[in-house]
Write a protein that holds these residues in place. Sequence first.
Motif, PDB file in Angstrom:
ATOM      1  N   GLU A 129       0.824  -1.199   0.000  1.00  6.69           N
ATOM      2  CA  GLU A 129       0.000   0.000   0.000  1.00  6.69           C
ATOM      3  C   GLU A 129       0.867   1.262   0.000  1.00  6.69           C
ATOM      4  O   GLU A 129       1.684   1.458   0.897  1.00  6.69           O
ATOM      5  N   ALA A 130       0.672   2.111  -0.999  1.00  2.00           N
ATOM      6  CA  ALA A 130       1.469   3.332  -1.131  1.00  2.00           C
ATOM      7  C   ALA A 130       1.250   4.287   0.035  1.00  2.00           C
ATOM      8  O   ALA A 130       2.102   5.144   0.317  1.00  2.00           O
ATOM      9  N   ALA A 131       0.122   4.137   0.748  1.00  2.00           N
ATOM     10  CA  ALA A 131      -0.175   5.035   1.867  1.00  2.00           C
ATOM     11  C   ALA A 131       0.854   4.925   2.977  1.00  2.00           C
ATOM     12  O   ALA A 131       0.975   5.825   3.808  1.00  2.00           O
ATOM     13  N   SER A 132       1.618   3.835   3.004  1.00  3.07           N
ATOM     14  CA  SER A 132       2.625   3.648   4.052  1.00  3.07           C
ATOM     15  C   SER A 132       3.935   4.360   3.736  1.00  3.07           C
ATOM     16  O   SER A 132       4.813   4.457   4.591  1.00  3.07           O
ATOM     17  N   ALA A 133       4.087   4.899   2.529  1.00  6.52           N
ATOM     18  CA  ALA A 133       5.376   5.417   2.069  1.00  6.52           C
ATOM     19  C   ALA A 133       5.937   6.518   2.960  1.00  6.52           C
ATOM     20  O   ALA A 133       7.143   6.572   3.212  1.00  6.52           O
ATOM     21  N   ALA A 134       5.077   7.395   3.458  1.00  9.62           N
ATOM     22  CA  ALA A 134       5.549   8.520   4.260  1.00  9.62           C
ATOM     23  C   ALA A 134       6.149   8.068   5.581  1.00  9.62           C
ATOM     24  O   ALA A 134       6.870   8.827   6.225  1.00  9.62           O
ATOM     25  N   ARG A 175      15.654  -0.856   2.903  1.00 11.44           N
ATOM     26  CA  ARG A 175      16.170  -2.062   2.254  1.00 11.44           C
ATOM     27  C   ARG A 175      15.299  -3.236   2.674  1.00 11.44           C
ATOM     28  O   ARG A 175      14.979  -3.390   3.853  1.00 11.44           O
ATOM     29  N   VAL A 176      14.940  -4.062   1.704  1.00 15.17           N
ATOM     30  CA  VAL A 176      14.076  -5.212   1.958  1.00 15.17           C
ATOM     31  C   VAL A 176      14.706  -6.464   1.376  1.00 15.17           C
ATOM     32  O   VAL A 176      15.192  -6.459   0.242  1.00 15.17           O
ATOM     33  N   GLU A 177      14.700  -7.531   2.161  1.00 12.62           N
ATOM     34  CA  GLU A 177      15.055  -8.867   1.681  1.00 12.62           C
ATOM     35  C   GLU A 177      13.839  -9.740   1.903  1.00 12.62           C
ATOM     36  O   GLU A 177      13.461 -10.025   3.042  1.00 12.62           O
ATOM     37  N   ALA A 178      13.195 -10.148   0.817  1.00 13.60           N
ATOM     38  CA  ALA A 178      11.955 -10.912   0.923  1.00 13.60           C
ATOM     39  C   ALA A 178      11.761 -11.780  -0.309  1.00 13.60           C
ATOM     40  O   ALA A 178      12.013 -11.337  -1.440  1.00 13.60           O
ATOM     41  N   PHE A 179      11.318 -13.018  -0.087  1.00 13.50           N
ATOM     42  CA  PHE A 179      10.963 -13.938  -1.175  1.00 13.50           C
ATOM     43  C   PHE A 179      12.138 -14.195  -2.123  1.00 13.50           C
ATOM     44  O   PHE A 179      11.952 -14.463  -3.301  1.00 13.50           O
ATOM     45  N   GLY A 180      13.371 -14.079  -1.619  1.00 13.45           N
ATOM     46  CA  GLY A 180      14.538 -14.283  -2.471  1.00 13.45           C
ATOM     47  C   GLY A 180      14.936 -13.058  -3.263  1.00 13.45           C
ATOM     48  O   GLY A 180      15.829 -13.125  -4.104  1.00 13.45           O
ATOM     49  N   CYS A 181      14.297 -11.912  -3.001  1.00 17.76           N
ATOM     50  CA  CYS A 181      14.589 -10.660  -3.695  1.00 17.76           C
ATOM     51  C   CYS A 181      15.166  -9.643  -2.718  1.00 17.76           C
ATOM     52  O   CYS A 181      14.867  -9.678  -1.523  1.00 17.76           O
ATOM     53  N   THR A 182      15.973  -8.731  -3.230  1.00 14.06           N
ATOM     54  CA  THR A 182      16.506  -7.638  -2.425  1.00 14.06           C
ATOM     55  C   THR A 182      16.213  -6.335  -3.140  1.00 14.06           C
ATOM     56  O   THR A 182      16.487  -6.194  -4.337  1.00 14.06           O
ATOM     57  N   THR A 183      15.626  -5.373  -2.406  1.00  8.13           N
ATOM     58  CA  THR A 183      15.319  -4.073  -2.999  1.00  8.13           C
ATOM     59  C   THR A 183      15.916  -2.965  -2.146  1.00  8.13           C
ATOM     60  O   THR A 183      16.153  -3.129  -0.950  1.00  8.13           O
ATOM     61  N   ASP A 195      10.775   0.810  -4.631  1.00 11.46           N
ATOM     62  CA  ASP A 195      10.979  -0.567  -5.080  1.00 11.46           C
ATOM     63  C   ASP A 195      10.405  -1.566  -4.077  1.00 11.46           C
ATOM     64  O   ASP A 195       9.904  -2.631  -4.463  1.00 11.46           O
ATOM     65  N   ALA A 196      10.486  -1.243  -2.772  1.00  9.31           N
ATOM     66  CA  ALA A 196       9.923  -2.133  -1.756  1.00  9.31           C
ATOM     67  C   ALA A 196       8.415  -2.249  -1.922  1.00  9.31           C
ATOM     68  O   ALA A 196       7.846  -3.348  -1.863  1.00  9.31           O
ATOM     69  N   CYS A 227      13.201   1.102   8.576  1.00  7.72           N
ATOM     70  CA  CYS A 227      14.332   1.356   7.673  1.00  7.72           C
ATOM     71  C   CYS A 227      14.904   0.081   7.054  1.00  7.72           C
ATOM     72  O   CYS A 227      15.693   0.173   6.101  1.00  7.72           O
ATOM     73  N   ARG A 228      14.535  -1.098   7.567  1.00  9.47           N
ATOM     74  CA  ARG A 228      15.003  -2.333   6.950  1.00  9.47           C
ATOM     75  C   ARG A 228      14.041  -3.454   7.312  1.00  9.47           C
ATOM     76  O   ARG A 228      13.532  -3.507   8.442  1.00  9.47           O
ATOM     77  N   VAL A 229      13.796  -4.343   6.367  1.00 10.48           N
ATOM     78  CA  VAL A 229      12.842  -5.421   6.571  1.00 10.48           C
ATOM     79  C   VAL A 229      13.382  -6.717   5.980  1.00 10.48           C
ATOM     80  O   VAL A 229      13.939  -6.719   4.872  1.00 10.48           O
ATOM     81  N   TRP A 230      13.219  -7.785   6.719  1.00  6.77           N
ATOM     82  CA  TRP A 230      13.485  -9.138   6.226  1.00  6.77           C
ATOM     83  C   TRP A 230      12.191  -9.935   6.309  1.00  6.77           C
ATOM     84  O   TRP A 230      11.502  -9.886   7.329  1.00  6.77           O
TER      85      TRP A 230
END
Length: 240
Positions: free
Chosen positions: A22-27, A34-42, A47-48, A96-99
């Motif tokens: 949801e874009a509403a969370s962007a602010a 940085r996100v590492e999820a489902f074998g992807c890194t953004t 991009d997240a 600021c970072r999510v796995w």
Amino acid sequence: MTSQRPAATDARAVLQRLLAGEAASAAQLANDLRVEAFGCTTFGRTDALDLFAAHPLVLSSEAQVLTSTRSLAILDGVADARATGVFADLVDGVICRVWVVSTTAADAAAEAAVPVARDDFMSQIREQGQGDPADHPELRAGAWHHVQALGGDALQAVQLPTAASSSQFWVLRAFSSGDSVAALVRLRVLTRTPARRAHDRLALGMAQGAGHTECLNPGAGRRHRLALSDALPVPPPAVF
């Protein structure tokens, strides 16, 4: 003008919106998220959000949650089903970072990398767990053995019949919340056969009943819960 930052108590709601794309969370996300999820890194919140819009993750109301000033850990999954884990770093309540510890997406791919000769066994390090409790300021004194036990459980859960004894885990994050402990670890599982082929995984574990009394008797009353990712994609070789 002073920017508005979310309170720490709102971090879970923000994380839920992020996981839904949801874009509403962007602010309420760091620009350099940085996100590492489902074998992807953004990198970067745009991009997240695109990643989770393509692979939305909805957590149940029964998910187990541990929070601290700097961290948010969630384990979700019904009995006899595979658990999903989410770990977030917080700075003043901003994510600021999510796995995400879960399955690997069908479209996941690692960026190409130059192959370098490597054999982890050459280090001759026989300790399964790598890390230092001093690197985790929110971990209660005396609770490091719980973190090591969680990492050991994760490594045992993915050990292949041909896994080398030099397979290891690294503690990425660990913190205490009440009488519970959460630990995010990265596993490296090596085969015994030459050329030491390996794969990495993520694991998120929680130990409940990890109070001060149990430090004197580590096995008493402790209950571990664990989420394991699939094997993470291996970077294809870059040829020049």
